[in-house]
Scaffold this motif. Structure first.
Motif, PDB file in Angstrom:
ATOM      1  N   ALA A  40       0.819  -1.218   0.000  1.00  0.00           N
ATOM      2  CA  ALA A  40       0.000   0.000   0.000  1.00  0.00           C
ATOM      3  C   ALA A  40       0.849   1.262   0.000  1.00  0.00           C
ATOM      4  CB  ALA A  40      -0.936   0.004   1.208  1.00  0.00           C
ATOM      5  N   ASN A  41       2.121   1.137   0.378  1.00  0.00           N
ATOM      6  CA  ASN A  41       3.015   2.294   0.417  1.00  0.00           C
ATOM      7  C   ASN A  41       3.730   2.542  -0.907  1.00  0.00           C
ATOM      8  OD1 ASN A  41       2.434   2.676   3.199  1.00  0.00           O
ATOM      9  ND2 ASN A  41       3.963   1.114   3.734  1.00  0.00           N
ATOM     10  N   VAL A  42       3.504   1.674  -1.888  1.00  0.00           N
ATOM     11  CA  VAL A  42       4.122   1.850  -3.206  1.00  0.00           C
ATOM     12  C   VAL A  42       3.452   3.022  -3.909  1.00  0.00           C
ATOM     13  CG1 VAL A  42       4.400   0.810  -5.494  1.00  0.00           C
ATOM     14  CG2 VAL A  42       4.822  -0.558  -3.434  1.00  0.00           C
ATOM     15  N   HIS A  43       4.254   3.968  -4.401  1.00  0.00           N
ATOM     16  CA  HIS A  43       3.706   5.174  -5.016  1.00  0.00           C
ATOM     17  C   HIS A  43       3.289   4.969  -6.470  1.00  0.00           C
ATOM     18  CE1 HIS A  43       4.649   7.489  -1.493  1.00  0.00           C
ATOM     19  NE2 HIS A  43       5.939   7.195  -1.562  1.00  0.00           N
ATOM     20  N   LEU A  75       1.403  -3.265 -23.508  1.00  0.00           N
ATOM     21  CA  LEU A  75       1.097  -2.031 -22.781  1.00  0.00           C
ATOM     22  C   LEU A  75       2.349  -1.460 -22.126  1.00  0.00           C
ATOM     23  CD1 LEU A  75      -0.892   0.055 -21.748  1.00  0.00           C
ATOM     24  CD2 LEU A  75      -1.514  -1.523 -19.897  1.00  0.00           C
ATOM     25  N   ALA A  76       3.186  -2.312 -21.554  1.00  0.00           N
ATOM     26  CA  ALA A  76       4.418  -1.831 -20.922  1.00  0.00           C
ATOM     27  C   ALA A  76       5.313  -1.138 -21.947  1.00  0.00           C
ATOM     28  CB  ALA A  76       5.166  -2.995 -20.272  1.00  0.00           C
ATOM     29  N   ARG A  77       5.440  -1.731 -23.116  1.00  0.00           N
ATOM     30  CA  ARG A  77       6.245  -1.114 -24.169  1.00  0.00           C
ATOM     31  C   ARG A  77       5.671   0.238 -24.584  1.00  0.00           C
ATOM     32  NH1 ARG A  77       7.017  -6.189 -28.349  1.00  0.00           N
ATOM     33  NH2 ARG A  77       8.840  -7.158 -27.398  1.00  0.00           N
ATOM     34  N   ALA A  78       4.353   0.283 -24.750  1.00  0.00           N
ATOM     35  CA  ALA A  78       3.701   1.518 -25.209  1.00  0.00           C
ATOM     36  C   ALA A  78       3.867   2.633 -24.181  1.00  0.00           C
ATOM     37  CB  ALA A  78       2.226   1.255 -25.486  1.00  0.00           C
ATOM     38  N   LEU A  79       3.717   2.311 -22.911  1.00  0.00           N
ATOM     39  CA  LEU A  79       3.868   3.319 -21.861  1.00  0.00           C
ATOM     40  C   LEU A  79       5.307   3.829 -21.792  1.00  0.00           C
ATOM     41  CD1 LEU A  79       1.646   1.726 -19.079  1.00  0.00           C
ATOM     42  CD2 LEU A  79       1.247   3.946 -20.174  1.00  0.00           C
ATOM     43  N   ASN A  80       6.266   2.920 -21.836  1.00  0.00           N
ATOM     44  CA  ASN A  80       7.662   3.341 -21.797  1.00  0.00           C
ATOM     45  C   ASN A  80       8.019   4.204 -23.003  1.00  0.00           C
ATOM     46  OD1 ASN A  80       8.981   2.305 -19.372  1.00  0.00           O
ATOM     47  ND2 ASN A  80       8.481   0.272 -20.146  1.00  0.00           N
ATOM     48  N   ALA A  81       7.423   3.877 -24.158  1.00  0.00           N
ATOM     49  CA  ALA A  81       7.675   4.683 -25.362  1.00  0.00           C
ATOM     50  C   ALA A  81       7.128   6.096 -25.220  1.00  0.00           C
ATOM     51  CB  ALA A  81       7.053   4.002 -26.587  1.00  0.00           C
ATOM     52  N   LYS A  82       6.145   6.271 -24.360  1.00  0.00           N
ATOM     53  CA  LYS A  82       5.564   7.594 -24.115  1.00  0.00           C
ATOM     54  C   LYS A  82       6.284   8.347 -22.998  1.00  0.00           C
ATOM     55  CE  LYS A  82       2.195   7.448 -27.112  1.00  0.00           C
ATOM     56  NZ  LYS A  82       2.221   8.344 -28.283  1.00  0.00           N
ATOM     57  N   GLY A  83       7.336   7.775 -22.482  1.00  0.00           N
ATOM     58  CA  GLY A  83       8.072   8.433 -21.417  1.00  0.00           C
ATOM     59  C   GLY A  83       7.511   8.192 -20.037  1.00  0.00           C
ATOM     60  N   ILE A  84       6.608   7.226 -19.913  1.00  0.00           N
ATOM     61  CA  ILE A  84       6.025   6.864 -18.620  1.00  0.00           C
ATOM     62  C   ILE A  84       6.703   5.578 -18.163  1.00  0.00           C
ATOM     63  CG2 ILE A  84       3.907   6.206 -17.405  1.00  0.00           C
ATOM     64  CD1 ILE A  84       2.422   7.860 -19.594  1.00  0.00           C
ATOM     65  N   LYS A  85       7.579   5.697 -17.181  1.00  0.00           N
ATOM     66  CA  LYS A  85       8.388   4.554 -16.770  1.00  0.00           C
ATOM     67  C   LYS A  85       7.513   3.445 -16.195  1.00  0.00           C
ATOM     68  CE  LYS A  85      12.642   3.278 -14.406  1.00  0.00           C
ATOM     69  NZ  LYS A  85      13.770   3.729 -13.565  1.00  0.00           N
ATOM     70  N   THR A  86       7.577   2.291 -16.841  1.00  0.00           N
ATOM     71  CA  THR A  86       6.697   1.178 -16.493  1.00  0.00           C
ATOM     72  C   THR A  86       7.499  -0.099 -16.308  1.00  0.00           C
ATOM     73  OG1 THR A  86       4.895   2.179 -17.775  1.00  0.00           O
ATOM     74  CG2 THR A  86       4.697  -0.167 -17.252  1.00  0.00           C
ATOM     75  N   VAL A  87       7.169  -0.852 -15.279  1.00  0.00           N
ATOM     76  CA  VAL A  87       7.791  -2.147 -15.010  1.00  0.00           C
ATOM     77  C   VAL A  87       6.708  -3.214 -14.998  1.00  0.00           C
ATOM     78  CG1 VAL A  87       9.080  -3.516 -13.333  1.00  0.00           C
ATOM     79  CG2 VAL A  87       9.662  -1.117 -13.668  1.00  0.00           C
ATOM     80  N   LEU A  88       6.966  -4.314 -15.676  1.00  0.00           N
ATOM     81  CA  LEU A  88       6.044  -5.440 -15.693  1.00  0.00           C
ATOM     82  C   LEU A  88       6.520  -6.495 -14.705  1.00  0.00           C
ATOM     83  CD1 LEU A  88       3.702  -7.138 -16.787  1.00  0.00           C
ATOM     84  CD2 LEU A  88       5.168  -7.794 -18.713  1.00  0.00           C
ATOM     85  N   VAL A  89       5.669  -6.834 -13.752  1.00  0.00           N
ATOM     86  CA  VAL A  89       5.974  -7.885 -12.777  1.00  0.00           C
ATOM     87  C   VAL A  89       5.359  -9.187 -13.286  1.00  0.00           C
ATOM     88  CG1 VAL A  89       5.579  -8.715 -10.434  1.00  0.00           C
ATOM     89  CG2 VAL A  89       6.157  -6.309 -10.831  1.00  0.00           C
ATOM     90  N   GLY A  90       6.208 -10.170 -13.540  1.00  0.00           N
ATOM     91  CA  GLY A  90       5.727 -11.453 -14.050  1.00  0.00           C
ATOM     92  C   GLY A  90       5.202 -12.343 -12.937  1.00  0.00           C
ATOM     93  N   GLU A 103      11.216  -0.084  -5.449  1.00  0.00           N
ATOM     94  CA  GLU A 103      12.406   0.484  -4.813  1.00  0.00           C
ATOM     95  C   GLU A 103      13.573   0.634  -5.788  1.00  0.00           C
ATOM     96  OE1 GLU A 103      13.088  -2.157  -1.582  1.00  0.00           O
ATOM     97  OE2 GLU A 103      11.239  -1.588  -0.532  1.00  0.00           O
ATOM     98  N   ALA A 104      13.746  -0.357  -6.663  1.00  0.00           N
ATOM     99  CA  ALA A 104      14.902  -0.332  -7.564  1.00  0.00           C
ATOM    100  C   ALA A 104      14.687   0.547  -8.788  1.00  0.00           C
ATOM    101  CB  ALA A 104      15.237  -1.762  -8.005  1.00  0.00           C
ATOM    102  N   GLU A 105      13.462   0.587  -9.293  1.00  0.00           N
ATOM    103  CA  GLU A 105      13.206   1.272 -10.558  1.00  0.00           C
ATOM    104  C   GLU A 105      12.526   2.629 -10.410  1.00  0.00           C
ATOM    105  OE1 GLU A 105      14.516  -0.152 -13.091  1.00  0.00           O
ATOM    106  OE2 GLU A 105      14.907  -2.126 -12.229  1.00  0.00           O
ATOM    107  N   GLN A 106      11.842   2.843  -9.308  1.00  0.00           N
ATOM    108  CA  GLN A 106      11.078   4.085  -9.112  1.00  0.00           C
ATOM    109  C   GLN A 106      10.170   4.365 -10.318  1.00  0.00           C
ATOM    110  OE1 GLN A 106      11.259   6.148  -6.123  1.00  0.00           O
ATOM    111  NE2 GLN A 106      12.150   4.185  -5.505  1.00  0.00           N
ATOM    112  N   PRO A 107       9.333   3.416 -10.685  1.00  0.00           N
ATOM    113  CA  PRO A 107       8.517   3.578 -11.888  1.00  0.00           C
ATOM    114  C   PRO A 107       7.275   4.432 -11.642  1.00  0.00           C
ATOM    115  CG  PRO A 107       8.010   1.491 -10.869  1.00  0.00           C
ATOM    116  CD  PRO A 107       9.111   2.109 -10.042  1.00  0.00           C
ATOM    117  N   ASP A 108       6.672   4.875 -12.738  1.00  0.00           N
ATOM    118  CA  ASP A 108       5.383   5.563 -12.675  1.00  0.00           C
ATOM    119  C   ASP A 108       4.248   4.542 -12.596  1.00  0.00           C
ATOM    120  OD1 ASP A 108       6.496   8.253 -13.132  1.00  0.00           O
ATOM    121  OD2 ASP A 108       6.924   7.493 -15.143  1.00  0.00           O
ATOM    122  N   VAL A 109       4.444   3.421 -13.293  1.00  0.00           N
ATOM    123  CA  VAL A 109       3.407   2.384 -13.384  1.00  0.00           C
ATOM    124  C   VAL A 109       4.037   1.015 -13.156  1.00  0.00           C
ATOM    125  CG1 VAL A 109       1.693   1.264 -14.884  1.00  0.00           C
ATOM    126  CG2 VAL A 109       2.034   3.744 -15.019  1.00  0.00           C
TER     127      VAL A 109
END
Length: 399
Positions: free
Chosen positions: A189-192, A214-229, A266-272
């Motif tokens: 719940a503390n993840v921003h 979707l992860a690729r599309a968001l990153n291409a728009k400058g919105i840092k996104t990480v996919l958790v498998g 914590e490691a990536e500080q992503p937007d999404v």
């Protein structure tokens, strides 16, 4: 046995008389091609009788996207001599299909580093025919990667052959000891970052593929996104964060997923943070969607559905649920909201896809699209509608 990571720096073993096949544009994109591309392990995917089918979903996913391995070819005698991209998506990718492992190997200038078991059979176990292929690959000096519930590294015969030839067996679903597992504590719940889960109305329906697009599309728009498998294929593809959730004891499922999300945050500080779904919440054969909803506590959900699928995969007497019923169940089960629906267009014509998108958008009051056959901005529109503020920080040219 040597560590798998050591294979990345080994000299490829030459086969006399053969010349190295140049990388196709697709393969360069697959491996983030650069001057150091030789450090990426090469792989043949074994998918006998099931490529481009439901039980071949691991192979299908790796052909569409692989960061961890450079895919050289697929083994499936049903499509011998054909292009895997044409068979899977109707677009050539220059990754050929061969009838046997022997045929695939002889077409390469050196023995590939890895054989990936690209099947996801409902039994979760190795057939006798498949076993002989695994043993043959080990004898050639190839490492093995498997997502089966049956752990090949625990098989005495297979492990002995691997040891003899000094190669590795990577069992993707083999969990760590329970004493090292994490219990859920609510710190997710503390993840921003905005957390979005991609769930579905059935298993093997395209959730991982939609999440990857979707992860690729968001990153291409400058919105840092990480996919958790959360499954074997995503981890094989090279997901940096994740857990094969259906191989974890139930007590630890939510905590292990929470831990992967915390690590990514914590490691990536992503937007999404996108969370790959498994199974379906309404499916009585799976509990994984429930663990994903509990462990990730998603802000939103995107639902994947196959309109032409009459019954649940591997359950011919179990009709598919309607999208509306699955949405209602998800929103009742978890404090979240479904912000859109994506399609698996198996068995659908272009006209049927367009008609379904129009009618379901009106019926559900939500954006509906197909991540593979429709423009990427349609997929991004789901997030624009639900979270317009997310896009304000992106470069103006990217919006």
């Amino acid at each position: 046995m040597k560590n798998e990571e050591s294979t990345k720096n080994t000299v490829r073993r030459l086969i006399n008389g053969m010349q190295t096949r140049p990388l196709s544009e697709f393969e360069r994109n697959q491996s983030n091609f650069n001057a150091h591309h030789v450090t990426i392990p090469t792989a043949i995917i074994y998918c006998e009788g099931n490529f481009a089918k439901i039980d071949g979903k691991t192979a299908n996913g790796l052909i569409r996207h692989s960061q961890a391995y450079r895919i050289l070819s697929v083994v499936d005698s049903a499509h011998d001599g054909k292009d895997s991209g044409l068979i899977l998506d109707g677009a050539a990718n220059d990754i050929p299909i061969y009838a046997s492992l022997e045929d695939a190997v002889v077409h390469e200038a050196s023995i590939p580093d890895t054989l990936i078991y690209g099947l996801a059979p409902s039994t979760g176990k190795l057939s006798s025919m498949d076993r002989s292929v695994v043993l043959a690959a080990l004898a050639l000096g190839m490492n093995i990667v498997s997502g089966l519930h049956e752990f090949l590294s625990d098989d005495a015969e297979i492990a002995a052959v691997a040891s003899k030839h000094k190669v590795t067996i990577r069992d993707i679903r083999k969990p760590k000891p329970s004493k090292e597992m994490r219990l859920f504590d609510g710190s997710v719940a503390n993840v921003h970052a905005l957390r979005i889960a991609v769930l579905g109305t059935d298993c093997a329906i395209g959730k991982r593929t939609t999440a990857t697009v979707l992860a690729r599309a968001l990153n291409a728009k400058g919105i840092k996104t990480v996919l958790v498998g959360t499954g074997q294929t995503g981890l094989m593809q090279g997901a940096k964060y994740g857990v094969a959730i259906d191989a974890v004891p139930p007590q630890f499922c939510c905590g292990e997923l929470e831990g992967a999300i915390l690590a990514a945050s914590e490691a990536e500080q992503p937007d999404v943070i996108l969370i790959e779904g498994q199974g379906a919440l309404s499916h009585p054969a799976f509990c994984t969607s429930a663990f994903i909803l509990r462990g990730s506590q998603p802000d939103a959900v995107i639902l994947q559905h196959a309109p032409k699928r009459a019954h649940r995969c591997d359950f011919p007497d179990m009709p598919m649920p309607s999208p509306a019923s699955e949405i209602a169940l998800i929103e009742a089960f978890s404090n979240t909201k479904v912000i859109g629906m994506t399609l698996n267009h198996e068995g659908m014509s272009e006209d049927e896809i367009s008609t379904f998108i129009t009618t379901q958008s009106h019926h559900l009051g939500l954006p509906v699209t197909d991540a593979l056959s429709r423009p990427k901005p349609h997929l991004l529109a789901m997030l624009v509608d639900a979270y317009p503020g997310l896009f304000k920080g992106a470069p103006a040219a990217a919006i």
